[in-house]
Design a protein around this motif. Structure first.
Motif, PDB file in Angstrom:
ATOM      1  N   ASN A 212       2.668  16.944   3.002  1.00 58.39           N
ATOM      2  CA  ASN A 212       2.154  16.119   4.099  1.00 58.39           C
ATOM      3  C   ASN A 212       1.415  14.874   3.633  1.00 58.39           C
ATOM      4  OD1 ASN A 212       3.027  17.586   6.391  1.00 58.39           O
ATOM      5  ND2 ASN A 212       1.472  19.126   5.976  1.00 58.39           N
ATOM      6  N   ILE A 213       1.001  14.836   2.368  1.00 59.34           N
ATOM      7  CA  ILE A 213       0.255  13.663   1.892  1.00 59.34           C
ATOM      8  C   ILE A 213       1.082  12.762   0.965  1.00 59.34           C
ATOM      9  CG2 ILE A 213      -1.993  14.776   2.203  1.00 59.34           C
ATOM     10  CD1 ILE A 213      -2.062  15.162  -0.867  1.00 59.34           C
ATOM     11  N   ILE A 214       2.343  13.088   0.774  1.00 57.84           N
ATOM     12  CA  ILE A 214       3.163  12.277  -0.133  1.00 57.84           C
ATOM     13  C   ILE A 214       3.286  10.833   0.360  1.00 57.84           C
ATOM     14  CG2 ILE A 214       5.479  11.956  -1.099  1.00 57.84           C
ATOM     15  CD1 ILE A 214       5.641  15.024  -1.349  1.00 57.84           C
ATOM     16  N   ASP A 215       3.517  10.631   1.645  1.00 59.29           N
ATOM     17  CA  ASP A 215       3.593   9.262   2.171  1.00 59.29           C
ATOM     18  C   ASP A 215       2.272   8.522   1.932  1.00 59.29           C
ATOM     19  OD1 ASP A 215       6.234   9.251   3.057  1.00 59.29           O
ATOM     20  OD2 ASP A 215       5.702   9.936   5.087  1.00 59.29           O
ATOM     21  N   LYS A 216       1.144   9.194   2.151  1.00 58.70           N
ATOM     22  CA  LYS A 216      -0.169   8.567   1.935  1.00 58.70           C
ATOM     23  C   LYS A 216      -0.380   8.235   0.467  1.00 58.70           C
ATOM     24  CE  LYS A 216      -2.377  10.762   5.856  1.00 58.70           C
ATOM     25  NZ  LYS A 216      -3.364  11.738   6.314  1.00 58.70           N
ATOM     26  N   ILE A 217       0.062   9.110  -0.406  1.00 62.10           N
ATOM     27  CA  ILE A 217      -0.064   8.849  -1.847  1.00 62.10           C
ATOM     28  C   ILE A 217       0.680   7.572  -2.199  1.00 62.10           C
ATOM     29  CG2 ILE A 217       0.677   9.659  -4.132  1.00 62.10           C
ATOM     30  CD1 ILE A 217       0.092  12.530  -3.114  1.00 62.10           C
ATOM     31  N   PHE A 218       1.889   7.429  -1.686  1.00 64.10           N
ATOM     32  CA  PHE A 218       2.654   6.219  -1.995  1.00 64.10           C
ATOM     33  C   PHE A 218       2.016   4.978  -1.392  1.00 64.10           C
ATOM     34  CE2 PHE A 218       5.982   3.064  -1.420  1.00 64.10           C
ATOM     35  CZ  PHE A 218       6.352   2.898  -2.739  1.00 64.10           C
ATOM     36  N   GLU A 219       1.485   5.094  -0.174  1.00 68.17           N
ATOM     37  CA  GLU A 219       0.823   3.944   0.452  1.00 68.17           C
ATOM     38  C   GLU A 219      -0.381   3.497  -0.366  1.00 68.17           C
ATOM     39  OE1 GLU A 219       0.126   5.216   4.474  1.00 68.17           O
ATOM     40  OE2 GLU A 219       2.291   5.324   4.870  1.00 68.17           O
TER      41      GLU A 219
ATOM     42  N   LYS B   3       9.216   7.935   3.366  1.00 66.14           N
ATOM     43  CA  LYS B   3       9.532   6.863   2.420  1.00 66.14           C
ATOM     44  C   LYS B   3      10.912   7.101   1.804  1.00 66.14           C
ATOM     45  CE  LYS B   3       5.486   5.162   3.059  1.00 66.14           C
ATOM     46  NZ  LYS B   3       5.356   4.130   4.056  1.00 66.14           N
ATOM     47  N   ASN B   4      11.456   6.047   1.239  1.00 66.24           N
ATOM     48  CA  ASN B   4      12.755   6.128   0.569  1.00 66.24           C
ATOM     49  C   ASN B   4      12.531   6.746  -0.808  1.00 66.24           C
ATOM     50  OD1 ASN B   4      15.347   5.809  -0.325  1.00 66.24           O
ATOM     51  ND2 ASN B   4      15.214   3.597  -0.557  1.00 66.24           N
ATOM     52  N   ILE B   5      12.869   8.009  -0.938  1.00 63.59           N
ATOM     53  CA  ILE B   5      12.580   8.753  -2.165  1.00 63.59           C
ATOM     54  C   ILE B   5      13.845   9.281  -2.818  1.00 63.59           C
ATOM     55  CG2 ILE B   5      10.294   9.507  -1.416  1.00 63.59           C
ATOM     56  CD1 ILE B   5      11.719  12.309  -0.876  1.00 63.59           C
ATOM     57  N   ARG B   6      13.682   9.619  -4.094  1.00 66.27           N
ATOM     58  CA  ARG B   6      14.648  10.454  -4.801  1.00 66.27           C
ATOM     59  C   ARG B   6      13.860  11.638  -5.330  1.00 66.27           C
ATOM     60  NH1 ARG B   6      18.027   7.787  -9.340  1.00 66.27           N
ATOM     61  NH2 ARG B   6      15.969   7.758 -10.275  1.00 66.27           N
ATOM     62  N   ILE B   7      14.460  12.806  -5.293  1.00 74.41           N
ATOM     63  CA  ILE B   7      13.851  14.002  -5.857  1.00 74.41           C
ATOM     64  C   ILE B   7      14.584  14.299  -7.158  1.00 74.41           C
ATOM     65  CG2 ILE B   7      13.372  16.451  -5.530  1.00 74.41           C
ATOM     66  CD1 ILE B   7      13.484  15.899  -2.470  1.00 74.41           C
ATOM     67  N   LEU B   8      13.863  14.193  -8.277  1.00 74.88           N
ATOM     68  CA  LEU B   8      14.453  14.454  -9.582  1.00 74.88           C
ATOM     69  C   LEU B   8      14.096  15.874  -9.996  1.00 74.88           C
ATOM     70  CD1 LEU B   8      13.594  11.119 -11.433  1.00 74.88           C
ATOM     71  CD2 LEU B   8      15.517  11.626  -9.933  1.00 74.88           C
TER      72      LEU B   8
END
Length: 109
Positions: A100-107, A33-38
């Motif tokens: 590995n689950i960050i994309d799923k969390i966002f979905e 996903k299009n992310i920013r890391i703060l």
């Protein structure tokens, strides 16, 4: 925010060791996903900043946000206040497994 896939990952840090590289590398390499890391930090001399700047020079996904106060909770609040995304995820600096689950969390969001 115009991009529905953009969200911010807030990582509160305080004197992290070299393992912070693993966390950030996993997020950058595995999240689609299009992310920013703060990266939210308490003080300018925190060695975590040097580690990240040396290992990810000029990375456009990483933003350094100085905590408006001190401590973990304030770092999270400061990160949220500095986010322009519709969604944020709080992620621990030493978490080397859940990238590995960050994309799923966002979905699911």
């Amino acid at each position: 925010m115009n991009d529905p896939n953009k969200f911010d990952i807030i990582i509160p840090v305080f004197q992290e060791d070299e393992s912070i590289k693993i966390t950030v590398k996993n997020i950058i390499n595995k999240v689609t996903k299009n992310i920013r890391i703060l990266i939210c930090y308490d003080y300018d001399e925190d060695p975590t900043l040097k580690i990240l700047k040396d290992n990810f020079p000029n990375n456009k996904k990483i933003y350094f946000i100085k905590n408006k106060s001190q401590g973990f909770n304030s770092a999270i609040i400061t990160g949220i206040e500095n986010s322009s995304a519709d969604a944020v995820l709080i992620y621990m600096a030493d978490d080397h497994e859940n990238f590995n689950i960050i994309d799923k969390i966002f979905e699911k969001y």
